[in-house]
Design a protein around this motif. Structure first.
Motif, short mmCIF file in Angstrom:
data_model
loop_
_atom_site.label_atom_id
_atom_site.label_comp_id
_atom_site.label_asym_id
_atom_site.label_seq_id
_atom_site.Cartn_x
_atom_site.Cartn_y
_atom_site.Cartn_z
N SER A 130 0.92 -1.16 -0.01
CA SER A 130 -0.03 0.08 0.05
C SER A 130 0.84 1.27 -0.07
O SER A 130 1.87 1.41 0.67
N ALA A 131 0.53 2.26 -0.66
CA ALA A 131 0.76 3.54 -0.48
C ALA A 131 -0.13 4.59 -0.12
O ALA A 131 -1.23 4.61 -0.57
N SER A 132 0.22 5.25 0.96
CA SER A 132 -0.90 6.26 1.61
C SER A 132 -0.29 7.46 2.23
O SER A 132 0.82 7.59 2.29
N VAL A 133 -1.08 8.10 2.47
CA VAL A 133 -0.97 9.51 3.15
C VAL A 133 -1.95 9.93 4.28
O VAL A 133 -3.14 9.82 4.09
N GLY A 134 -1.25 10.33 5.39
CA GLY A 134 -2.45 10.74 6.32
C GLY A 134 -1.71 11.33 7.63
O GLY A 134 -0.36 11.44 7.60
N PHE B 180 -4.58 5.35 -1.49
CA PHE B 180 -4.70 5.62 -2.73
C PHE B 180 -4.78 4.32 -3.49
O PHE B 180 -5.67 4.16 -4.36
N MET B 181 -3.99 3.41 -3.37
CA MET B 181 -3.99 1.94 -4.23
C MET B 181 -3.28 1.15 -3.48
O MET B 181 -2.15 1.58 -2.90
N GLY B 182 -3.73 -0.03 -3.39
CA GLY B 182 -3.12 -0.97 -2.47
C GLY B 182 -3.48 -2.32 -2.91
O GLY B 182 -4.67 -2.69 -3.69
N GLY B 183 -2.87 -3.47 -2.22
CA GLY B 183 -3.41 -4.85 -2.59
C GLY B 183 -3.26 -5.57 -1.32
O GLY B 183 -2.43 -5.37 -0.59
#
Length: 215
Positions: A63-67, A92-95
């Protein structure tokens, strides 16, 4: 702080597995929101960009994320410090999912979602530490036109490690992994997989200077 002045990077390598890269966790601060330094505590609140990758037998996550995230260190005694990390982020997009060991069939889903991570560490000067970690990944399966559902992977781990020389340490960890797949189609049944993992590991800290003083 400027972007990525503060970042963390953790990698775990498997010594006796087919997939030798076990996990990679990377997190960098994009923006500082609050910094509070007191006599016995230091606190940083900011916005973080995160990348998570796990490649274990019974669960796989990318996963790639921001928070927003919080890092806090509290000196309980002159030698014992309680460290707390809390992070919530939008993926935003993950598996997430699994590969069947028998036929290597695809059994994971990709899409957006969110993640929550909480870590508490009792650090005893240069002697070692004990820790408790909780990581949760929730991903909506948007790439499948014939399947609508959610991947929910929860990882709860507890362990301790003892310093043996400088930045080197040995440790033991227990991990409980649980994967749930929920389908919006009422005719499909929910699946649940759980796994207990025990690890004996060797670690090396490259650097640790989050609260170093700067002019």
């Amino acid at each position: 702080f400027k972007p990525f002045d503060n970042f963390s990077f953790t990698a775990m390598l498997n010594a006796n597995r087919r997939d030798w890269v076990g996990s990679i966790y990377a997190s960098g601060m994009l923006s500082k929101l609050v910094v509070k330094n007191r006599a016995r505590s230091n606190l940083v609140l900011g916005v973080f960009q995160n990348y998570d990758f796990m490649n274990q037998d019974d669960y796989k996550v990318s996963s790639a994320s921001v928070g927003p995230g919080l890092i806090h260190a509290f000196s309980m005694t002159p030698k014992i410090t309680l460290g707390t990390n809390l992070n919530t982020s939008i993926i935003f997009m993950g598996g997430a999912g699994d590969y069947s060991d028998e036929d290597e069939m695809r059994d994971y889903h990709s899409g957006p979602g969110f993640s929550v991570k909480l870590q508490s560490r009792f650090m005893w000067a240069d002697r070692g530490e004990a820790y408790l970690r909780l990581k949760r990944y929730f991903i909506y399966a948007m790439e499948d036109t014939h399947i609508e559902g959610y991947e929910n992977i929860n990882l709860l781990s507890a362990g301790s490690q003892v310093s043996i020389h400088g930045k080197y340490a040995v440790g033991f960890e227990y991990l409980l992994a649980a994967r749930t797949v929920s389908y919006l189609d009422v005719e499909r049944s929910e699946t649940l997989q759980t796994r207990n993992v025990y690890r004996l590991y060797f670690s090396h800290y490259l650097a640790n200077n989050l609260f170093s003083k700067k002019d």
